[in-house]
Every structure is written in structure tokens, then in C-alpha cells.
Scaffold this active site. Structure first.
Site, PDB file in Angstrom:
ATOM      1  N   HIS A 238     -10.317  -4.047   4.428  1.00 53.80           N
ATOM      2  CA  HIS A 238     -10.965  -4.951   3.411  1.00 53.80           C
ATOM      3  C   HIS A 238     -12.337  -5.110   4.164  1.00 53.80           C
ATOM      4  O   HIS A 238     -12.801  -6.477   3.968  1.00 53.80           O
ATOM      5  CB  HIS A 238     -10.059  -6.237   3.362  1.00 53.80           C
ATOM      6  CG  HIS A 238      -9.077  -5.919   2.474  1.00 53.80           C
ATOM      7  ND1 HIS A 238      -7.956  -7.368   2.048  1.00 53.80           N
ATOM      8  CD2 HIS A 238      -8.540  -5.040   2.050  1.00 53.80           C
ATOM      9  CE1 HIS A 238      -7.379  -6.629   1.301  1.00 53.80           C
ATOM     10  NE2 HIS A 238      -7.385  -5.613   1.271  1.00 53.80           N
TER      11      HIS A 238
ATOM     12  N   GLU B 192     -27.717  11.007  10.142  1.00 46.59           N
ATOM     13  CA  GLU B 192     -26.945  11.613  11.307  1.00 46.59           C
ATOM     14  C   GLU B 192     -25.288  11.410  11.154  1.00 46.59           C
ATOM     15  O   GLU B 192     -24.425  12.204  11.420  1.00 46.59           O
ATOM     16  CB  GLU B 192     -27.395  11.298  12.662  1.00 46.59           C
ATOM     17  CG  GLU B 192     -26.710  12.096  13.917  1.00 46.59           C
ATOM     18  CD  GLU B 192     -27.304  13.418  13.809  1.00 46.59           C
ATOM     19  OE1 GLU B 192     -26.428  14.266  14.694  1.00 46.59           O
ATOM     20  OE2 GLU B 192     -28.019  13.805  13.109  1.00 46.59           O
TER      21      GLU B 192
ATOM     22  N   CYS C  75       1.047  -1.197  -0.039  1.00 45.75           N
ATOM     23  CA  CYS C  75       0.039   0.022   0.092  1.00 45.75           C
ATOM     24  C   CYS C  75       0.899   1.347  -0.004  1.00 45.75           C
ATOM     25  O   CYS C  75       0.336   2.397   0.026  1.00 45.75           O
ATOM     26  CB  CYS C  75      -1.012   0.031   1.292  1.00 45.75           C
ATOM     27  SG  CYS C  75      -2.054  -1.439   1.259  1.00 45.75           S
TER      28      CYS C  75
END
Length: 254
Positions: free
Chosen positions: A129, A156, A110
Site C-alpha cells: 500500500h 538508471e 489477496c
């Protein structure tokens, strides 16, 4: 379990005398080397980083702390952290400025996606994930096609998501829009799609990846975490609303 723990908590490499181990040694629970393992343990119990998936990275001054790839996230320890100099090149990988590398562990796949978030001022980036994130990408594709966004209003919890840098938080009546990009065979190949999505949606703090998960970032670790929590709650709610035939975005029906 002991064997699995040892797999993650391996001894550090010593390419130089101390491998800059001082960078990950702190009694402060908010220090990135301590906070990332704690966050990963929580994320594991929530089903966000099952089976070694997902990841977390924190920018701390001119350093970036990153959890390793391909390990059981609930077992990560401070000594397993990679540390990079920031800023650092995203490509090629060989040019990335690692100043601490634990022995026998792989840098996160990543990494370039985290760097993309940090280049835009983020202090923390989380990749999960989550099943709920995956499900909403499939529902959006079925209902609106591959160009569709996840959109929801008049709930909300959307008040927990920023409108953009310096623009405050979403209001109850606002429509929250999260872009979705296509998955790729290799994690690093998502970087171009993530960059395009952010450039097209400069106020977003999250990007969904179809059939994969989500990237969420925030100004601080606490903000990234609470925004990720709010989004995951909204995704789960959206799946349940869809079962009942309830619209996600009331503003579209007016």
C-alpha cells in the site's frame, strides 16, 4: 505491544493431530515460513504494509505460503502462516486446498491475486500500500485518463525490472510501462482486473491499483523484493519529477 503480539502469534488450530505444523518448522532463514515474516517486518518499516494492509506469498515447490489477513504485518511469526497445495482452485474459496490453517486467523484477501501470479510461473508475489504507488496512479489518471499507464524512461533504476520472461532486463533507454487497474470495494474482486491487465501485458511483472497500491511478482522472493524496491524508488522519483515539471518518459518527447 505484548497484547498485540499475542493477537498475531496465537496458537495453531488442530483439526488434525498436528495441523501439518512440520510445514512451517525450519531453521533455514530462507524457508518461506521464516522469510515471509522477515520480509513483512522490512516492508512495515518502509511504509508498505501500514495498518495491516498489504501481504506477501511465496510458492515453494507444490506448496504456497501466505501471510494472514487483517493482522499487524510487523508482528507475524512462522506459526501464523497459511499453507496451500499448488495448484489449487481460485474460486470458489471453499475449494481452495489449505493444508495448514492457523487457528483464529483469516486467510489473506489477496489469495486469488497471488494465485494469479503463481499460475504464470511466479515464485513470490508482494502486495503493498505504498503511498508513492498510490500517488502515481492519481497523477496518471489526471494527465492521461483512466486508460493511461505509468511510463518512465532514461532512468538508471529501470534496469532493475525485467522486460519479460527470458527477455532480460530493461535498458536505460527503454520505456518501462506498468498497467493500472481500478480499485474495488473488496480485495478479491480485483482478481478479474488483474487477470485482464496481465493478459493484455503478458511481459509485465507488476500491476498498479488506483488509489490502493501495487502487486509485484518475481521468479524468486529475492527478485520480487528487489523489483518492488526498484519500482517504489521510481514512483517516488516520478512524484518529485512531476513537482518540477520534468517529463517521466523522454521517449515521448523526442
Amino acid at each position: 505491544m505484548a497484547e498485540a503480539t499475542n493477537q498475531v502469534a496465537v496458537a495453531n488450530g488442530h483439526e488434525n493431530e498436528d495441523n501439518n505444523d512440520h510445514l512451517i518448522q525450519s531453521s533455514d532463514p530462507q524457508h518461506p515460513a521464516n522469510l515471509i515474516p522477515e520480509m513483512c517486518r522490512k516492508f512495515y518499516t518502509w511504509g508498505w504494509v501500514t495498518g495491516t494492509g498489504g501481504g506477501t506469498s511465496i510458492r515453494h515447490g507444490d506448496h504456497i505460503f501466505i501471510a494472514p489477513s487483517g493482522v499487524q504485518k510487523e508482528l507475524i511469526q512462522p506459526e501464523n502462516m497459511f499453507v496451500m497445495q499448488f495448484p489449487t482452485p481460485k474460486y470458489p474459496p471453499s475449494e481452495r486446498k489449505y493444508i495448514r490453517k492457523p487457528k483464529n486467523l483469516k486467510p489473506s484477501d489477496c489469495t486469488p491475486l497471488f494465485l494469479t501470479a503463481f499460475e504464470r510461473g511466479a515464485g513470490c508475489c508482494i502486495h503493498t500500500h505504498s503511498q508513492w504507488a498510490v500517488l502515481v496512479t492519481l497523477l496518471v489518471e489526471r494527465e492521461y485518463g483512466k486508460e493511461g499507464y505509468f511510463e518512465i524512461s532514461n532512468i538508471e533504476q529501470i534496469k532493475g525490472i525485467p522486460k519479460g520472461k527470458g527477455k532480460g532486463m530493461h535498458n536505460y533507454h527503454d520505456t518501462l510501462r506498468i498497467p493500472i487497474i481500478e480499485n474495488t470495494p473488496f480485495e478479491e474482486d480485483l482478481t478479474e482486473g488483474l487477470e485482464r491487465a496481465i493478459n493484455a501485458n503478458p511481459d509485465t511483472y507488476a500491476v498498479l491499483v488506483r488509489r490502493h497500491g501495487i502487486y509485484v511478482w518475481g521468479d524468486t522472493p529475492a527478485k520480487a523484493k528487489t523489483q518492488c524496491e526498484s519500482l517504489d524508488w521510481l514512483f517516488q522519483l516520478a512524484v518529485e519529477m512531476h513537482k518540477l515539471g520534468l517529463p517521466w518518459d523522454i521517449n515521448k518527447t523526442k
